[in-house]
Design an enzyme around this catalytic site. Sequence first.
Site, PDB file in Angstrom:
ATOM      1  N   THR C 123       0.713  -1.241  -0.008  1.00 42.60           N
ATOM      2  CA  THR C 123      -0.071  -0.100   0.028  1.00 42.60           C
ATOM      3  C   THR C 123       0.898   1.073  -0.082  1.00 42.60           C
ATOM      4  OG1 THR C 123      -1.696  -1.168   1.259  1.00 42.60           O
ATOM      5  CG2 THR C 123      -1.864   1.257   1.285  1.00 42.60           C
ATOM      6  N   GLY C 128      -0.194   5.775  -8.052  1.00 49.37           N
ATOM      7  CA  GLY C 128      -0.921   6.543  -9.060  1.00 49.37           C
ATOM      8  C   GLY C 128      -2.096   7.158  -8.480  1.00 49.37           C
ATOM      9  N   ARG C 354      -2.361  -2.301 -18.892  1.00 49.24           N
ATOM     10  CA  ARG C 354      -0.938  -2.567 -18.348  1.00 49.24           C
ATOM     11  C   ARG C 354      -0.387  -3.993 -19.189  1.00 49.24           C
ATOM     12  NH1 ARG C 354      -1.489  -1.224 -11.745  1.00 49.24           N
ATOM     13  NH2 ARG C 354      -1.116   0.924 -12.315  1.00 49.24           N
ATOM     14  N   SER C 464      -6.753  -1.250  -6.987  1.00 48.18           N
ATOM     15  CA  SER C 464      -6.378  -1.911  -5.882  1.00 48.18           C
ATOM     16  C   SER C 464      -6.346  -1.168  -4.664  1.00 48.18           C
ATOM     17  CB  SER C 464      -4.938  -2.422  -5.988  1.00 48.18           C
ATOM     18  OG  SER C 464      -3.986  -1.304  -6.053  1.00 48.18           O
ATOM     19  N   LEU C 465      -6.058   0.111  -4.633  1.00 45.49           N
ATOM     20  CA  LEU C 465      -6.349   0.931  -3.479  1.00 45.49           C
ATOM     21  C   LEU C 465      -7.896   0.986  -3.052  1.00 45.49           C
ATOM     22  CD1 LEU C 465      -3.620   4.020  -3.676  1.00 45.49           C
ATOM     23  CD2 LEU C 465      -3.635   1.700  -2.461  1.00 45.49           C
TER      24      LEU C 465
END
Lengths: 208, 419, 545
Positions: C123, C128, C354, C464-465
């Site tokens: 984390t 980004g 990606r 993901s965050l």
Amino acid sequence: MTEDAKKLINLRINGKDICAPEALSVIQALWYAGYPRVKGVGCLQGVCGSCRVFVRRAESSEVSTELGCELLIEEGMDVSFLIYPIPPYQTYRLDEIPNSWEVQAKFHEIFPEAAQCRHCGGCTTTCPKDIDVEKGVELAVKGRFREAGELFVQCVMCNLCQTACPELITPNHVALFSRRVTAYFHTRPSNLINRLEKMRKGELQVVE
Amino acid sequence: MDEAPVLDQVLLQPSCRVGADFDAWLWDVGGSGLEAALEDPGRILDMVKAADLRGLGGSGFPTWVKWSAVAAQTGEKYLICNGNEDEPGTFKDRVLMEECPHQLIEGATIAALACGIQQIVFYINPHLTGAIDAVRRALHQWQQSEWPERIARATGFQVVYRVQPSSGHYIGGEETAAIESVEGKFPFPRVKPPYPTEHGVHGRPTLINNVETLSNLPHLLRNGVDWFRRQGLGDAAGTKVYSLSGDVLRPGVYELPMGTPLSDLLYRYGEGMLVGKKLKAVFTGGPSNTILTPKDIDVPMDFESVAARRSALGTGAMIAVSQGTGIVKKVGEYVSFFASSSCGQCPSCKTGTYYMSQLLNRIGTGQGTRSDLDSLINLCTILPGSGRCHLINGAVKVLESSLYHFMDEYEQSLRGPHT
Amino acid sequence: MATNTPYDAAIRRYQPLAERPLPDSAELGDALLERYHPDYIPDRFVELTVGPNAGDPCHRQLADVLQSDSRIDEADLAASAEVETDVLVIGGGGAGCSAALEAARAGARVILATKLRLGDSNTVMAEGGIQASVEKDDTPQMHYDDTVKGASGQIDRKLAAQMVMDGPDVIRWLIQQGMQFDLDQYGDLLARRAGGTSAPRVLYFRDYTGLEMMRVLREAVFNSDVEVWDYCPAVELLSDQSGHCAGAVLSSLKDYRYSLIKAKSVIVATGGIGRLHLNGFPTSNHFGAVGDGLVLAYRLGAKLRDLDTFQYHPTGLAYPHHLGGTLITEGVRSAGAYLLNAACERFIDELRPRDHVAAAIIRECAEGRGVDAGHGESGVWLDTPSIELRHPGIIEQRFPKLLHLGTKSGIDPREQPMLIYPTLHYQNGGVVINRQGASTVPGLYCIGEVCGGVHGRNRLMGNSLLEIISFGRRAGTAAAKRVHGVGMRQKKVSLEHLRAFRRELMLAQMPLTQQSPLLFPEYAKFEKDSDYDGLRRNTRVDDDG
């Protein structure tokens, strides 16, 4: 830039004499030489503050504090890892601050030492991210929390300023407090609030 | 039968221990040293040099060197009488200030005469309230006397005296920190050079001497160089006021000839260790405290002889610890003292001492690992010289000294292997 | 292997230009992923032989770890302390912290155990941003559609839908914890695009989004009732008579002992596997990311998914060597930075998902159009000066970490391009969970990178965050609620499930020579470190030989 780049560097890390190819960081050199290293290693990208080291360079009596993952090895360097637990000294909860008028008073209750700063500058000297730590504490003491927090954008909470402070101020936590109250009391984006309101009314759904 | 111990022979002789009683001081010892100084101020420096008077605040540095540097300068100059005494185990200056304040004032005046100094500051630890009070009252008496006028006539300038309590920080005893403090600022040590003898209080040449050093001057001037040198044993000159503490029967302040064997202090005056235990080690006090062990019991307590045993006489404080004392724990206490005394300017000192005390604590409580011990050893090589003053060196010195003498004990304190 | 242009020669050839067209020749072709993405390298995958996923494809290196023996036996626990709690959270990253905070807020007693220090995680390294649809031209539906599209199929739609709906509230929650975001002059959240997004949706704080999030969450946890056990990696989960999860065995790196934590719910939030360096790739992951949680959950019988797909972040630093693998945020490409080969030509639309961009970079280097970085490594240029030319000052304002990285590398990214190469970034698959983060084993919750399904086979930047907070909060609340459920009396705990797993290993004639979880990458030499002699080592067989 192939094999010819493998110039070897001699240095000492944690009392061990090490010979490693240039272009390695301190941590990589230690591993390269076959020594274990678990504690004091973290993100390996300079953002977790785990790998604090003392560094003394050849022909110098100065000892600086840096992050081992970002530190390129040099001939004659002497490095010592600083692995110690540093618990914060104070506890506070943002929701115990009734409103933004009370922040300054609460700050001085939570961080009574902050106003005692003796301006030795040790915190600023020790910061591996070149933050003007002392200035940040001074601003926070004056209640200028937004400004104080702004100075600490790069802070990785390595805690070096905490151990460097002779008045037991915890500058990094002072800064984080400053940043947190700024968001907690003053970040009120209308685009977010509008979106939350629409969602509350059930106007936005996802069809799978 | 041993001959009766010769105790408290010069500085602490009864006729000097008169407190703030100027008449009592003048009745016997007082005044004659100053008279001699006034007769020929140009001779004082030579006498100090010939007598081999040393800095008795811990450095052992030849006093005349500093003096001649200050004397060579012109214009306004300062003398700081350093009474910031604060290190563990040292409590001699307190006695000299409380009980013999006139001796100090006279000594300081002689120094001022020798070096052409106009401003004398008695810089005293604020926790020593008795000392501050005694020096203040004695100074008042002094200023009412004929002496200031006589000195002004002889020198052509007025000497100004004042008492200034220090901030109470240990670091305030460091020379350049004392200067900052006298200027009314926080006692941060300065980068050297420039040295205080050139650039001290308000940029003026400044002489800084310890209370005990200055207290010797009335006697040296009154009795002469030969007499002074005879007071010491062997090659050592003068006396030394030792502070004895720890696990001995009679701790206290003892003035003995410079060069008295450690065994005399411990056993003859201190009357030996408590409850019949054996001596384990002696921590010498001062800015660089180190360890002496029972094999050093015969060491003559003067600067050179103690240094020859990898130790340092320091302030003459001797803290005796008996068998059963944990050396790691004890060293941890000293290092913690340094850690809490570090002024903060040099992170290597503040963080270094903090980290050393953490490691010592870990090892001392049986939680340490081999790598903790390796880290400690490594810090001893990386840290010295990294600070702008000597505090970090002092912390390293006591640690290094203990590692040298008691490595076995460190190793035995490590976490045992698990099976 | 083709010969790439040496670094010095290539940098001499480079000229900063504000605009460079994308040549038509940069067409991808369907074969790009199959030919160049590391997920498609033949022989890298095996079928799992034991455990709930027997028969499923899995990366060889991960399979080795999953099908290893335990580090401990019951005998190791003989003198261990036993501690009881309601909720045990394993992992001190963003997911673990948010779960712990919410579980404690719901009234549960919470222990959070972390392998190193609280906050040591991926984390903290995320740069980004975090996706949440807050812009007026954006909707949760668009967020969902982008997520599904970017995932290359195989996504768990329920999870993705819930996550995108959570987005705005996750941002509010973070602000309430004291997290700052970059705002415009009126105080509105700024949003930027990411590869594969149809609207500006990534909210951020400079290129330190994860750092800002983590330091705030860590401070929040330290100031809560959560009990933090740092330097305490979990080496095994505990089971009760029914095979449900009932706690964990922790090994302390501080006092070198084992402890048994009996917990009514366990939340595993241990992150990913980057430090296994799959296929020999450098990684942008934290030192501790070696798949511990996958191993623990798998042994207890939790079903996993998509173990053959991993994300390689296109822009990991390739030069200088000592900072190799360090992440440069996709935000730099969002801001318009080009990717250039050694001939200073663009070769792909930089904002493709990606996996495509990474594959294209690998292709350039494999076909001799890359830059030789020395030490056997190569890369292509991330043309940072181009965005500085178009928006003077942008790098200092928006990308302080990039600038700092430049300083440490001796390169000023405003004037010189950075050499990059894909870096192993994310484990797309993981433990199968439901919308509360519950695994297939009762009592065991898994959140964050350790679980799978949310992103399918390719994750978008910023999701993901969002995922860690969305599922972290839900799992924390659910785990706390479960504490008061029926039949939650304290039960007998054991390592019984290990016996079953070992039987399976032996029956499948798997060698029991390796032990897991690894805890640390091999090069840290944890197993050789005499400091940790008190803990069982991973080289048991060596003792015989």
